[in-house]
Design an enzyme around this catalytic site. Structure first.
Site, short mmCIF file in Angstrom:
data_model
loop_
_atom_site.label_atom_id
_atom_site.label_comp_id
_atom_site.label_asym_id
_atom_site.label_seq_id
_atom_site.Cartn_x
_atom_site.Cartn_y
_atom_site.Cartn_z
N HIS A 112 44.75 -37.08 -26.73
CA HIS A 112 45.06 -37.08 -28.17
C HIS A 112 44.46 -38.32 -28.84
CE1 HIS A 112 48.89 -34.76 -26.92
NE2 HIS A 112 48.17 -33.89 -27.60
N LYS B 17 58.07 -24.00 -27.91
CA LYS B 17 58.25 -24.57 -26.57
C LYS B 17 59.50 -25.45 -26.61
CE LYS B 17 53.29 -25.21 -27.00
NZ LYS B 17 52.20 -26.19 -27.10
N ARG C 227 39.40 -28.14 -25.32
CA ARG C 227 39.14 -28.54 -23.94
C ARG C 227 38.33 -27.45 -23.26
NH1 ARG C 227 45.29 -30.02 -23.46
NH2 ARG C 227 45.14 -28.37 -24.99
N SER D 259 49.60 -32.70 -22.29
CA SER D 259 50.95 -33.27 -22.20
C SER D 259 51.72 -32.60 -21.06
CB SER D 259 51.71 -33.07 -23.51
OG SER D 259 51.04 -33.70 -24.56
P1 ADP Z 1 49.81 -27.84 -29.56
O1 ADP Z 1 51.14 -27.37 -29.08
O2 ADP Z 1 49.62 -27.67 -31.05
O3 ADP Z 1 48.64 -27.35 -28.78
P2 ADP Z 1 49.29 -30.41 -28.30
O4 ADP Z 1 50.00 -31.70 -28.51
O5 ADP Z 1 49.31 -29.82 -26.94
O6 ADP Z 1 49.91 -29.43 -29.38
O7 ADP Z 1 47.79 -30.56 -28.75
C1 ADP Z 1 47.44 -30.96 -30.06
C2 ADP Z 1 45.93 -30.87 -30.22
O8 ADP Z 1 45.32 -31.84 -29.39
C3 ADP Z 1 45.34 -29.52 -29.82
O9 ADP Z 1 44.27 -29.22 -30.70
C4 ADP Z 1 44.83 -29.77 -28.42
O10 ADP Z 1 43.75 -28.92 -28.10
C5 ADP Z 1 44.37 -31.22 -28.55
N1 ADP Z 1 44.33 -31.90 -27.25
C6 ADP Z 1 45.34 -32.12 -26.39
N2 ADP Z 1 44.91 -32.76 -25.26
C7 ADP Z 1 43.58 -32.93 -25.43
C8 ADP Z 1 42.53 -33.50 -24.62
N3 ADP Z 1 42.78 -33.98 -23.41
N4 ADP Z 1 41.28 -33.50 -25.12
C9 ADP Z 1 41.03 -32.96 -26.34
N5 ADP Z 1 41.95 -32.41 -27.14
C10 ADP Z 1 43.21 -32.38 -26.70
#
Ligand code: ADP
Length: 161
Positions: A19, A43, A92, A130
């Site tokens: 992030h 979730k 990703r 996460s």
């Molecule tokens: P959501 O539940 O909306 O997917 P996340 O917190 O999992 O929330 O992710 C928020 C954003 O950050 C999403 O667009 C996700 O693809 C991006 N993201 C999460 N981890 C990574 C990473 N390692 N590299 C690039 N983007 C990421």
């Protein structure tokens, strides 16, 4: 010139180096990035919304160009309320793509003024999420390279370690 503002929405449960990488790269393109923690969770999150906001604030330290907020309801409406021209999402693997494309098309259908901008993950973080962090931590594996030390401490505290 109008300020270029982007909203970066997500669960951030908890914030990871993946992030942070997206936030830092978005800050090179936009004048302001609003990191928006979603309140309408399907979730079941580990951290409360307030805990997640506090962690993001602590990790970002003082940066007046990176704001942290929460939102509920339609993302596009929230983006408009922030006067944002763009929504940032990270991509990703191909597996992210289908869902993200669908969301981007739906949001575009609702509002033509807000553009979704995808930033590709850095190779180093392409397998980082996460949920992976929580999984590895629950198995007592090392998560030092995956999240900032503050986040590791918060995870340890959640599990009374
Ligand atoms: P959501 O539940 O909306 O997917 P996340 O917190 O999992 O929330 O992710 C928020 C954003 O950050 C999403 O667009 C996700 O693809 C991006 N993201 C999460 N981890 C990574 C990473 N390692 N590299 C690039 N983007 C990421």
């Amino acid at each position: 010139m109008t300020k270029k503002i982007a909203v970066y929405p997500g669960s951030f449960d908890p914030i990871t180096f993946g992030h942070l990488d997206i936030i830092n790269r978005a800050l090179k393109i936009f004048d302001e990035v609003v990191i928006a923690v979603a309140r309408n969770e399907r979730k079941s999150p580990l951290f409360t919304v307030e805990e997640r906001v506090d962690l993001i604030r602590a990790v970002l330290k003082q940066n007046e160009r990176a704001k942290v907020d929460t939102f509920e309801g339609l993302l596009v409406d929230y983006a408009r309320s922030q006067k944002a021209q763009a929504i940032i999402r990270g991509l990703r693997a191909i597996s992210d793509f289908e869902y993200e494309l669908q969301m981007a098309q739906i949001n575009r259908g609702i509002s033509k003024d807000v553009e979704t901008v995808f930033l590709m993950t850095s190779v180093f973080y392409s397998f980082l999420s996460s949920s992976m962090v929580k999984e590895v931590h629950s198995l007592r594996g090392p998560i030092d390279g995956l999240v900032p030390p503050l986040v590791k401490k918060a995870l340890d505290a959640k599990f009374n370690r």
